[in-house]
Design a protein around this motif. Sequence first.
Motif, PDB file in Angstrom:
ATOM      1  N   SER A  31       0.839  -1.186   0.000  1.00 26.45           N
ATOM      2  CA  SER A  31       0.000   0.000   0.000  1.00 26.45           C
ATOM      3  C   SER A  31       0.877   1.240   0.000  1.00 26.45           C
ATOM      4  CB  SER A  31      -0.891  -0.019   1.245  1.00 26.45           C
ATOM      5  OG  SER A  31      -1.600   1.182   1.346  1.00 26.45           O
ATOM      6  N   ASN A  78      -5.271   6.443   1.475  1.00 28.39           N
ATOM      7  CA  ASN A  78      -4.990   5.124   0.872  1.00 28.39           C
ATOM      8  C   ASN A  78      -4.577   4.082   1.897  1.00 28.39           C
ATOM      9  OD1 ASN A  78      -5.508   6.081  -1.778  1.00 28.39           O
ATOM     10  ND2 ASN A  78      -3.502   7.039  -1.760  1.00 28.39           N
ATOM     11  N   THR A 116      -7.992  -0.356   1.449  1.00 24.09           N
ATOM     12  CA  THR A 116      -8.292  -0.691   0.062  1.00 24.09           C
ATOM     13  C   THR A 116      -9.806  -0.558  -0.142  1.00 24.09           C
ATOM     14  OG1 THR A 116      -8.714  -3.032   0.493  1.00 24.09           O
ATOM     15  CG2 THR A 116      -6.403  -2.387   0.053  1.00 24.09           C
ATOM     16  N   PRO A 117     -10.249  -0.475  -1.384  1.00 26.34           N
ATOM     17  CA  PRO A 117     -11.702  -0.476  -1.620  1.00 26.34           C
ATOM     18  C   PRO A 117     -12.372  -1.729  -1.025  1.00 26.34           C
ATOM     19  CG  PRO A 117     -10.564   0.238  -3.597  1.00 26.34           C
ATOM     20  CD  PRO A 117      -9.503  -0.239  -2.627  1.00 26.34           C
ATOM     21  N   GLU A 118     -11.677  -2.856  -1.060  1.00 29.98           N
ATOM     22  CA  GLU A 118     -12.219  -4.087  -0.490  1.00 29.98           C
ATOM     23  C   GLU A 118     -12.350  -3.967   1.034  1.00 29.98           C
ATOM     24  OE1 GLU A 118      -9.558  -4.017  -2.587  1.00 29.98           O
ATOM     25  OE2 GLU A 118     -10.537  -4.781  -4.386  1.00 29.98           O
ATOM     26  N   ASP A 119     -11.350  -3.336   1.687  1.00 32.71           N
ATOM     27  CA  ASP A 119     -11.434  -3.103   3.133  1.00 32.71           C
ATOM     28  C   ASP A 119     -12.663  -2.259   3.459  1.00 32.71           C
ATOM     29  OD1 ASP A 119      -8.998  -4.426   3.546  1.00 32.71           O
ATOM     30  OD2 ASP A 119      -7.840  -2.564   3.665  1.00 32.71           O
ATOM     31  N   CYS A 120     -12.870  -1.203   2.689  1.00 31.88           N
ATOM     32  CA  CYS A 120     -14.023  -0.322   2.911  1.00 31.88           C
ATOM     33  C   CYS A 120     -15.327  -1.096   2.774  1.00 31.88           C
ATOM     34  CB  CYS A 120     -13.998   0.849   1.945  1.00 31.88           C
ATOM     35  SG  CYS A 120     -12.630   1.982   2.220  1.00 31.88           S
ATOM     36  N   GLU A 121     -15.412  -1.926   1.759  1.00 28.16           N
ATOM     37  CA  GLU A 121     -16.618  -2.733   1.534  1.00 28.16           C
ATOM     38  C   GLU A 121     -16.853  -3.689   2.701  1.00 28.16           C
ATOM     39  OE1 GLU A 121     -20.023  -3.568  -0.419  1.00 28.16           O
ATOM     40  OE2 GLU A 121     -18.543  -2.139  -1.136  1.00 28.16           O
TER      41      GLU A 121
END
Length: 98
Positions: A4, A22, A25-30
């Motif tokens: 990262s 940053n 990750t977008p996956e972490d947010c989801e």
Amino acid sequence: ETTSNFTISRVSYTPDAFILRNFLTPEDCETIMNDATASHMDTAETITEGDTTSRKFCQVSWLPSGGPGTSWLVSSLMQATANLFLTTDVKSDPEAGV
């Protein structure tokens, strides 16, 4: 293995406040949003003592960082953040909650 490229910016000294860009990750947010939805969280409301107004629908939430039902991701992020900002003395103090 993924890496990262996150950055840390101090936005205040009193109180200490930082922006970590940053860091997730977008996956972490989801995952965090799904965990929040699954735990039936309510919309946050902030009330200031002595103020007759409240701030509704703010983008602040709280997920437990330990105990039953704790998300593995939230626990991992708490540990990573502690490693960034806390001294070894604080992290080794059992009363610090880290």
